[in-house]
Structure formats: structure tokens, C-alpha cells
Design a protein around this motif. Structure first.
Motif, PDB file in Angstrom:
ATOM      1  N   ILE A   1     -42.729   9.665  14.452  1.00  0.00           N
ATOM      2  CA  ILE A   1     -43.888   9.059  13.801  1.00  0.00           C
ATOM      3  C   ILE A   1     -43.838   9.355  12.304  1.00  0.00           C
ATOM      4  N   VAL A   2     -43.762   8.281  11.507  1.00  0.00           N
ATOM      5  CA  VAL A   2     -43.639   8.406  10.055  1.00  0.00           C
ATOM      6  C   VAL A   2     -44.843   7.733   9.386  1.00  0.00           C
ATOM      7  N   PRO A   3     -45.869   8.505   9.011  1.00  0.00           N
ATOM      8  CA  PRO A   3     -46.993   7.929   8.276  1.00  0.00           C
ATOM      9  C   PRO A   3     -46.619   7.738   6.808  1.00  0.00           C
ATOM     10  N   CYS A   4     -47.072   6.637   6.208  1.00  0.00           N
ATOM     11  CA  CYS A   4     -46.711   6.327   4.818  1.00  0.00           C
ATOM     12  C   CYS A   4     -47.938   5.919   4.029  1.00  0.00           C
ATOM     13  N   TYR A   5     -47.997   6.399   2.806  1.00  0.00           N
ATOM     14  CA  TYR A   5     -49.009   5.885   1.877  1.00  0.00           C
ATOM     15  C   TYR A   5     -48.470   6.005   0.452  1.00  0.00           C
ATOM     16  N   ASN A   6     -48.058   4.863  -0.103  1.00  0.00           N
ATOM     17  CA  ASN A   6     -47.585   4.775  -1.487  1.00  0.00           C
ATOM     18  C   ASN A   6     -46.481   5.787  -1.814  1.00  0.00           C
ATOM     19  N   GLN A   7     -45.548   5.954  -0.906  1.00  0.00           N
ATOM     20  CA  GLN A   7     -44.407   6.829  -1.158  1.00  0.00           C
ATOM     21  C   GLN A   7     -43.105   6.096  -0.892  1.00  0.00           C
ATOM     22  N   GLY A   8     -43.084   4.823  -1.304  1.00  0.00           N
ATOM     23  CA  GLY A   8     -41.900   4.000  -1.104  1.00  0.00           C
ATOM     24  C   GLY A   8     -40.658   4.567  -1.753  1.00  0.00           C
ATOM     25  N   ASP A   9     -40.820   5.319  -2.837  1.00  0.00           N
ATOM     26  CA  ASP A   9     -39.668   5.888  -3.527  1.00  0.00           C
ATOM     27  C   ASP A   9     -38.934   6.915  -2.669  1.00  0.00           C
ATOM     28  N   PHE A  10     -39.641   7.516  -1.716  1.00  0.00           N
ATOM     29  CA  PHE A  10     -39.055   8.549  -0.866  1.00  0.00           C
ATOM     30  C   PHE A  10     -38.691   8.048   0.537  1.00  0.00           C
ATOM     31  N   LEU A  11     -39.251   6.913   0.922  1.00  0.00           N
ATOM     32  CA  LEU A  11     -39.171   6.468   2.308  1.00  0.00           C
ATOM     33  C   LEU A  11     -37.742   6.233   2.785  1.00  0.00           C
ATOM     34  N   ASP A  12     -36.905   5.687   1.946  1.00  0.00           N
ATOM     35  CA  ASP A  12     -35.505   5.438   2.334  1.00  0.00           C
ATOM     36  C   ASP A  12     -34.817   6.713   2.795  1.00  0.00           C
ATOM     37  N   THR A  13     -35.027   7.799   2.056  1.00  0.00           N
ATOM     38  CA  THR A  13     -34.401   9.077   2.403  1.00  0.00           C
ATOM     39  C   THR A  13     -34.880   9.564   3.762  1.00  0.00           C
ATOM     40  N   ALA A  14     -36.180   9.463   4.001  1.00  0.00           N
ATOM     41  CA  ALA A  14     -36.734   9.906   5.285  1.00  0.00           C
ATOM     42  C   ALA A  14     -36.174   9.085   6.438  1.00  0.00           C
ATOM     43  N   LEU A  15     -36.171   7.755   6.281  1.00  0.00           N
ATOM     44  CA  LEU A  15     -35.715   6.889   7.364  1.00  0.00           C
ATOM     45  C   LEU A  15     -34.205   6.961   7.566  1.00  0.00           C
ATOM     46  N   GLN A  16     -33.474   7.232   6.502  1.00  0.00           N
ATOM     47  CA  GLN A  16     -32.030   7.416   6.658  1.00  0.00           C
ATOM     48  C   GLN A  16     -31.743   8.635   7.527  1.00  0.00           C
ATOM     49  N   SER A  17     -32.569   9.685   7.375  1.00  0.00           N
ATOM     50  CA  SER A  17     -32.364  10.885   8.194  1.00  0.00           C
ATOM     51  C   SER A  17     -32.665  10.606   9.662  1.00  0.00           C
ATOM     52  N   VAL A  18     -33.521   9.617   9.925  1.00  0.00           N
ATOM     53  CA  VAL A  18     -33.781   9.193  11.307  1.00  0.00           C
ATOM     54  C   VAL A  18     -32.594   8.403  11.838  1.00  0.00           C
TER      55      VAL A  18
ATOM     56  N   ILE B   1     -35.152  15.132   7.967  1.00  0.00           N
ATOM     57  CA  ILE B   1     -34.718  15.973   9.083  1.00  0.00           C
ATOM     58  C   ILE B   1     -33.189  15.930   9.214  1.00  0.00           C
ATOM     59  N   HIS B   2     -32.630  17.051   9.660  1.00  0.00           N
ATOM     60  CA  HIS B   2     -31.185  17.168   9.855  1.00  0.00           C
ATOM     61  C   HIS B   2     -30.745  16.253  10.993  1.00  0.00           C
ATOM     62  N   LYS B   3     -29.522  15.763  10.927  1.00  0.00           N
ATOM     63  CA  LYS B   3     -29.034  14.806  11.921  1.00  0.00           C
ATOM     64  C   LYS B   3     -28.960  15.396  13.328  1.00  0.00           C
ATOM     65  N   GLU B   4     -28.950  16.721  13.456  1.00  0.00           N
ATOM     66  CA  GLU B   4     -28.876  17.363  14.767  1.00  0.00           C
ATOM     67  C   GLU B   4     -30.240  17.771  15.321  1.00  0.00           C
ATOM     68  N   LYS B   5     -31.329  17.471  14.611  1.00  0.00           N
ATOM     69  CA  LYS B   5     -32.625  18.021  15.011  1.00  0.00           C
ATOM     70  C   LYS B   5     -33.066  17.552  16.398  1.00  0.00           C
ATOM     71  N   LEU B   6     -32.999  16.274  16.661  1.00  0.00           N
ATOM     72  CA  LEU B   6     -33.447  15.766  17.965  1.00  0.00           C
ATOM     73  C   LEU B   6     -32.562  16.302  19.087  1.00  0.00           C
ATOM     74  N   LEU B   7     -31.263  16.263  18.888  1.00  0.00           N
ATOM     75  CA  LEU B   7     -30.317  16.707  19.912  1.00  0.00           C
ATOM     76  C   LEU B   7     -30.496  18.198  20.219  1.00  0.00           C
ATOM     77  N   ALA B   8     -30.621  19.011  19.168  1.00  0.00           N
ATOM     78  CA  ALA B   8     -30.775  20.450  19.359  1.00  0.00           C
ATOM     79  C   ALA B   8     -32.103  20.791  20.033  1.00  0.00           C
ATOM     80  N   SER B   9     -33.149  20.037  19.691  1.00  0.00           N
ATOM     81  CA  SER B   9     -34.463  20.288  20.285  1.00  0.00           C
ATOM     82  C   SER B   9     -34.483  19.926  21.763  1.00  0.00           C
ATOM     83  N   ILE B  10     -33.898  18.810  22.104  1.00  0.00           N
ATOM     84  CA  ILE B  10     -33.799  18.408  23.514  1.00  0.00           C
ATOM     85  C   ILE B  10     -33.047  19.460  24.320  1.00  0.00           C
TER      86      ILE B  10
END
Length: 304
Positions: free
Chosen positions: A9-26, A96-105
Motif C-alpha cells: 500500500i503506497v499512499p501519495c500526496y504531492n510527492q511525484g518527485d519521489f514516487l518513481d524511486t518507491a515504485l521501482q523498489s516494488v 524497500i530492499h528487493k529482498e524484503k518481501l521474500l525474507a519476510s515471508i
């Protein structure tokens, strides 16, 4: 078999400049079976353009636009739309790190009683790969109800994207939409109060952006602290609330004494006393206002 579905879940409010980085990590996650619910909380910048680009490129991304209602409202909207067995929060300026979901599971596979996995984290300003040590040291012993209630913001706090949650925890919980801050703290209190078991994953898999333009850096949080105080009075046992109140009084009394002492020492310093003497002299000579004007001109000149 891909494994259980995870809702990010990614809530956004006027942070388009950062959003690419967050979604790339997903998109880079080693664990493939996820859905990402991008909730646009009434942004007026280019957030929608960025989000829709990801939706078009990967069917696992979903975009929802809603009228501005605050961070809690956006997270609640994401929870309502989530289909996964697990939930991962990610604010739009974090990573988030690319291994976060896998390691948590994997932690859940090893401990069937666990309901929350909390990873360690690091901080960054512009680039996650240039991260620094976290502002607190997380460890397993901290994750108890009384520690979260009484030591939060003193010994530690937990960035929300460090957490990885079983979906059923949210069957009876939603974020308080009257709070502009500390709403995540109320979430941790609620979960630990009901006895939820958390396991610490001692790896820095979440990255927290130190953003000087964030709301908490701009506005006084006093009003929200008072709202949290009222919420706790209703939600926790009287003896716990009494201890919490004692801790708060002690904390702010100590802070007040500290700053009074520092202020007194400053006023007694030679440089401060000299400044007072000079001010009296120029005032007596009638040149205080011209002196202020000249001083401001010098400041403006030096900034050029």
C-alpha cells in the motif's frame, strides 16, 4: 507455486518527485506475487502521471484517486482494496530492499505464531545506495506493548515500512483519520496490546528518507500529541495511562530544565554580554535603526 499474495500500500500526496524511486523498489522485488495499491490522496502535482505510467507497464500496479483526506485516510483506502494475505506499507518517499518481501515471508514459514515481521532500516536523503545508520537501534526485546507505549520516541520508534503484517490484523483496525501524525504509533500500540507476536529480521531492508520538506518538519505536532493523548486515555488501561502520563511529564520537565540551563549559560557568556552592551551603546547614540539597516544589507550582499 508463486506463494501467497502480498498487498503493498503506497499512499501519495504531492510527492511525484519521489514516487518513481518507491515504485521501482516494488517492481524490483525478488518475490513476484504482489499487488501494489497506489492511493493518490488528491495530489495536485504530477503524481497521477507517474503512477499511471507504472500501471500501464505492470498489471500488478493499481491506481486509485481520492479526495484529499490525509495519510490515515489514504492508508485505510489501500487496506480496503487490498486482496493479499499479507500487507506491506510503503510511503511514497521511502524505499524497500528487493529482498524484503521474500525474507519476510520466509520468517513466517519458520514461525507460524508470528503475525508481524519487523526488519531493520537505514536512512537516506536522495539516494538509497548512499544510506546512513538509522536514528535508533531496533531489536527483538523492544517489541512489547509496554515498550511501544512508554518508550516510543524516547528509546526507539518503528518506521511503518519496516513492518510486514498478516492481513487479519486489519480486520478490526483502521488508522485514526483525525490524526495528522503518530497514527502509525497508534497502530503499533493496538497490535501489541492485543498480544500480536512480532519477529525481528536483523537486516536493513527498509530505507527511510530524511525529507526536510515533510509535514513533521514544517508544523508543530503539539495538537496531534494532544489528540493522541486523548485517544490513549480511551484505549489503554488506567494504570498504563497513568504511567504514560508520568513519563510524558518527566520527559517534558527534563527538557524544559535542560533548555533553561542552556539559555542561562548563554546569557552569562562573555560574547552575549558584549552584544547586550553594544546594543545599549548604539541605542543610546540613536543609531540602532540605521545599524539594523546596514546589517541587513550586509547579509543580503553576502548571500549573493
Amino acid at each position: 507455486m508463486e506463494g501467497p499474495l502480498i498487498s503493498i500500500i503506497v499512499p501519495c500526496y504531492n510527492q511525484g518527485d519521489f514516487l518513481d524511486t518507491a515504485l521501482q523498489s516494488v517492481a524490483d522485488q525478488a518475490y513476484p506475487n504482489w499487488e501494489c495499491m497506489i492511493v493518490d490522496d488528491g495530489s495536485t502535482d504530477h503524481t497521477a502521471e507517474i503512477a499511471l505510467r507504472w500501471v500501464e507497464s505492470d498489471s500488478r500496479f493499481y491506481y486509485t484517486y481520492k479526495k484529499n483526506g490525509g495519510l490515515s485516510s489514504a492508508r485505510n483506502c489501500g487496506i480496503d482494496k487490498a486482496n493479499g494475505q499479507y500487507i506491506q506499507f510503503l510511503d511514497s518517499d521511502d524505499f524497500i530492499h528487493k529482498e524484503k518481501l521474500l525474507a519476510s515471508i520466509q520468517v513466517f514459514k519458520e514461525d507460524f505464531d508470528a503475525e508481524i515481521v519487523v526488519s531493520d532500516f537505514r536512512m537516506f536523503v536522495n539516494r538509497p545506495e548512499k544510506s546512513t545508520i538509522p536514528y535508533c537501534n531496533l531489536k527483538q526485546s523492544l517489541f512489547t506493548y509496554h515498550n511501544v507505549l512508554l518508550q516510543w520516541d524516547n528509546s526507539f520508534s518503528i518506521p511503518i515500512h519496516c513492518g510486514f503484517f498478516k492481513r487479519n490484523l486489519f480486520d478490526g483496525f483502521r488508522f485514526n483519520e483525525n490524526l495528522k501524525a503518530k497514527e502509525d504509533w497508534m497502530m503499533w500500540i493496538s497490535f501489541f496490546k492485543q498480544g500480536s507476536k512480532a519477529k525481528f529480521l536483523d537486516q536493513p531492508l527498509a530505507f527511510y528518507r530524511r525529507n526536510p520538506n515533510s509535514m513533521t518538519m514544517k508544523e508543530s505536532m503539539l495538537e496531534d500529541y494532544l489528540k493522541v493523548y486523548d485517544c490513549l486515555k480511551e484505549d489503554v488501561a488506567p494504570e498504563d495511562f497513568h504511567q504514560f502520563s508520568r513519563n510524558m511529564i518527566s520527559k517534558y520537565y527534563s527538557s524544559n530544565i535542560y533548555f533553561k540551563t542552556r539559555f542561562y549559560k548563554t546569557t552569562q557568556s562573555n560574547s552575549y554580554q558584549l552584544g547586550i552592551l553594544l546594543k545599549k551603546c548604539v541605542k543610546k547614540l540613536g543609531i540602532l535603526t540605521p545599524a539594523k539597516y546596514v546589517f541587513l544589507k550586509i547579509i543580503v550582499f553576502l548571500k549573493k
